[in-house]
Design a protein around this motif. Structure first.
Motif, PDB file in Angstrom:
ATOM      1  N   ASP A 145       0.795  -1.222   0.000  1.00 47.33           N
ATOM      2  CA  ASP A 145       0.000   0.000   0.000  1.00 47.33           C
ATOM      3  C   ASP A 145       0.833   1.280   0.000  1.00 47.33           C
ATOM      4  O   ASP A 145       0.283   2.374  -0.073  1.00 47.33           O
ATOM      5  CB  ASP A 145      -0.936   0.014   1.218  1.00 47.33           C
ATOM      6  N   ALA A 146       2.141   1.157   0.118  1.00 49.98           N
ATOM      7  CA  ALA A 146       3.002   2.338   0.159  1.00 49.98           C
ATOM      8  C   ALA A 146       3.068   3.017  -1.206  1.00 49.98           C
ATOM      9  O   ALA A 146       2.931   2.374  -2.251  1.00 49.98           O
ATOM     10  CB  ALA A 146       4.409   1.945   0.596  1.00 49.98           C
ATOM     11  N   MET A 147       3.289   4.310  -1.188  1.00 48.38           N
ATOM     12  CA  MET A 147       3.469   5.082  -2.415  1.00 48.38           C
ATOM     13  C   MET A 147       4.962   5.137  -2.732  1.00 48.38           C
ATOM     14  O   MET A 147       5.756   5.569  -1.899  1.00 48.38           O
ATOM     15  CB  MET A 147       2.907   6.492  -2.220  1.00 48.38           C
ATOM     16  N   ILE A 148       5.331   4.704  -3.917  1.00 47.77           N
ATOM     17  CA  ILE A 148       6.739   4.685  -4.309  1.00 47.77           C
ATOM     18  C   ILE A 148       6.912   5.513  -5.575  1.00 47.77           C
ATOM     19  O   ILE A 148       6.291   5.243  -6.604  1.00 47.77           O
ATOM     20  CB  ILE A 148       7.236   3.248  -4.534  1.00 47.77           C
ATOM     21  N   GLY A 149       7.759   6.526  -5.463  1.00 48.22           N
ATOM     22  CA  GLY A 149       8.090   7.369  -6.610  1.00 48.22           C
ATOM     23  C   GLY A 149       9.539   7.199  -7.001  1.00 48.22           C
ATOM     24  O   GLY A 149      10.378   6.809  -6.178  1.00 48.22           O
ATOM     25  N   VAL A 150       9.843   7.488  -8.256  1.00 47.33           N
ATOM     26  CA  VAL A 150      11.193   7.270  -8.777  1.00 47.33           C
ATOM     27  C   VAL A 150      11.636   8.474  -9.605  1.00 47.33           C
ATOM     28  O   VAL A 150      10.905   8.931 -10.492  1.00 47.33           O
ATOM     29  CB  VAL A 150      11.255   5.997  -9.652  1.00 47.33           C
ATOM     30  N   THR A 151      12.833   8.961  -9.328  1.00 56.27           N
ATOM     31  CA  THR A 151      13.445  10.006 -10.142  1.00 56.27           C
ATOM     32  C   THR A 151      13.864   9.424 -11.488  1.00 56.27           C
ATOM     33  O   THR A 151      14.577   8.402 -11.535  1.00 56.27           O
ATOM     34  CB  THR A 151      14.687  10.572  -9.431  1.00 56.27           C
ATOM     35  N   CYS A 152      13.445  10.081 -12.572  1.00 54.69           N
ATOM     36  CA  CYS A 152      13.763   9.571 -13.913  1.00 54.69           C
ATOM     37  C   CYS A 152      14.450  10.613 -14.790  1.00 54.69           C
ATOM     38  O   CYS A 152      14.605  10.404 -16.000  1.00 54.69           O
ATOM     39  CB  CYS A 152      12.490   9.051 -14.591  1.00 54.69           C
ATOM     40  N   HIS A 153      14.838  11.749 -14.211  1.00 61.06           N
ATOM     41  CA  HIS A 153      15.594  12.783 -14.904  1.00 61.06           C
ATOM     42  C   HIS A 153      14.873  13.250 -16.177  1.00 61.06           C
ATOM     43  O   HIS A 153      13.769  13.770 -16.097  1.00 61.06           O
ATOM     44  CB  HIS A 153      17.016  12.292 -15.199  1.00 61.06           C
ATOM     45  N   ASP A 154      15.483  13.017 -17.335  1.00 59.28           N
ATOM     46  CA  ASP A 154      14.866  13.411 -18.608  1.00 59.28           C
ATOM     47  C   ASP A 154      14.609  12.201 -19.490  1.00 59.28           C
ATOM     48  O   ASP A 154      14.509  12.308 -20.715  1.00 59.28           O
ATOM     49  CB  ASP A 154      15.762  14.408 -19.346  1.00 59.28           C
ATOM     50  N   SER A 155      14.486  11.017 -18.856  1.00 64.93           N
ATOM     51  CA  SER A 155      14.466   9.767 -19.607  1.00 64.93           C
ATOM     52  C   SER A 155      13.113   9.069 -19.537  1.00 64.93           C
ATOM     53  O   SER A 155      12.703   8.591 -18.470  1.00 64.93           O
ATOM     54  CB  SER A 155      15.549   8.823 -19.063  1.00 64.93           C
ATOM     55  N   ARG A 156      12.452   8.953 -20.688  1.00 67.73           N
ATOM     56  CA  ARG A 156      11.225   8.154 -20.727  1.00 67.73           C
ATOM     57  C   ARG A 156      11.542   6.670 -20.564  1.00 67.73           C
ATOM     58  O   ARG A 156      10.705   5.913 -20.054  1.00 67.73           O
ATOM     59  CB  ARG A 156      10.479   8.402 -22.038  1.00 67.73           C
ATOM     60  N   GLU A 157      12.723   6.252 -20.970  1.00 71.43           N
ATOM     61  CA  GLU A 157      13.099   4.851 -20.805  1.00 71.43           C
ATOM     62  C   GLU A 157      13.186   4.484 -19.330  1.00 71.43           C
ATOM     63  O   GLU A 157      12.664   3.448 -18.895  1.00 71.43           O
ATOM     64  CB  GLU A 157      14.431   4.575 -21.494  1.00 71.43           C
ATOM     65  N   LEU A 158      13.852   5.349 -18.529  1.00 73.49           N
ATOM     66  CA  LEU A 158      13.911   5.096 -17.093  1.00 73.49           C
ATOM     67  C   LEU A 158      12.511   5.109 -16.482  1.00 73.49           C
ATOM     68  O   LEU A 158      12.204   4.312 -15.593  1.00 73.49           O
ATOM     69  CB  LEU A 158      14.786   6.145 -16.407  1.00 73.49           C
ATOM     70  N   ALA A 159      11.683   6.023 -16.952  1.00 70.76           N
ATOM     71  CA  ALA A 159      10.324   6.116 -16.431  1.00 70.76           C
ATOM     72  C   ALA A 159       9.508   4.874 -16.774  1.00 70.76           C
ATOM     73  O   ALA A 159       8.747   4.362 -15.947  1.00 70.76           O
ATOM     74  CB  ALA A 159       9.643   7.373 -16.970  1.00 70.76           C
ATOM     75  N   MET A 160       9.658   4.375 -17.995  1.00 74.26           N
ATOM     76  CA  MET A 160       8.964   3.153 -18.385  1.00 74.26           C
ATOM     77  C   MET A 160       9.424   1.976 -17.525  1.00 74.26           C
ATOM     78  O   MET A 160       8.615   1.153 -17.083  1.00 74.26           O
ATOM     79  CB  MET A 160       9.225   2.850 -19.863  1.00 74.26           C
ATOM     80  N   ASP A 161      10.733   1.915 -17.268  1.00 76.13           N
ATOM     81  CA  ASP A 161      11.255   0.840 -16.425  1.00 76.13           C
ATOM     82  C   ASP A 161      10.652   0.921 -15.022  1.00 76.13           C
ATOM     83  O   ASP A 161      10.286  -0.100 -14.433  1.00 76.13           O
ATOM     84  CB  ASP A 161      12.776   0.928 -16.334  1.00 76.13           C
TER      85      ASP A 161
END
Length: 219
Positions: free
Chosen positions: A111-127
């Protein structure tokens, strides 16, 4: 890689506050935080105390978490899923050099909210999305003194993300009331702000009112 689900209609952009990296007077900051949260709608507070020891982080969470949660604001701890779980935070924000999403989820639970820094990369965001992140953060969109940054994404990345991927995106980095509306209009689900609130000459309450008005006007 499986394609993430197409995004449905999303709610309006919301404000996401980040603490300064150092809080020398936690009692004074608690007063400032209450003033900020009482001035306008805020979705989340990230407690981000870089280079602080565990005891300092836990002490800050114990003071700030009740103020935020009493106002319906989610409390996110930067970097440390172990301390986030131990202190009862609502979630954790992970950088690319921190724990994985899977490790954060294992430590904090489903149930925790987990966010991830992805800089300027859609690839990192997709991962990150494929790994089960609840949101991704793009930035820094503008120069900032809050942290050293190497990436300058184009605001178009927000709209592309919003049109194709279900999980929300956060815009971060040097954002002020002048630029918040632009990023909200570009497609940010959340606009993350730190220095423009805590360093505002008229106080954090005025800053939050200006930011929420700018975001609302962009709709």
């Amino acid at each position: 890689m499986a394609k993430p689900p197409i995004a449905p209609m999303r709610p309006p952009c919301q404000l996401y506050l980040i603490t300064p990296p150092v809080l020398p007077d936690i009692a004074a900051f608690a007063v400032a935080l209450a003033a900020a949260l009482d001035a306008g709608e805020v979705a989340a507070l990230q407690i981000r105390l870089k280079d602080a020891d565990d005891a300092t982080v836990l002490a800050a969470v114990s003071v700030l978490k009740p103020i935020a949660q009493a106002r319906g604001v989610a409390v996110i701890l930067n970097d440390r899923p172990d301390l986030a779980a131990r202190s009862g935070c609502d979630g954790v924000h992970l950088g690319q050099g921190d724990a994985s999403v899977a490790e954060g989820r294992r430590i904090m639970g489903p149930d925790a909210m987990i966010g991830v820094t992805c800089h300027d990369s859609r690839e990192l965001a997709m991962d990150a999305a494929e790994a089960g992140a609840d949101y991704v953060a793009f930035g820094a969109f503008f120069p900032t003194d809050t942290k050293q940054t190497l990436h300058r994404p184009d605001p178009d990345i927000l709209g592309i993300w919003q049109e194709t991927v279900e999980i929300p995106c956060v815009a971060i980095g040097g954002i002020t009331a002048v630029t918040a509306g632009r990023l909200a209009h570009a497609g940010a689900d959340f606009v993350a702000v730190s220095a423009a609130v805590w360093g505002h000459p008229a106080g954090p309450g005025v800053a939050v009112r200006e930011l929420t008005e700018a975001i609302a006007d962009s709709a």
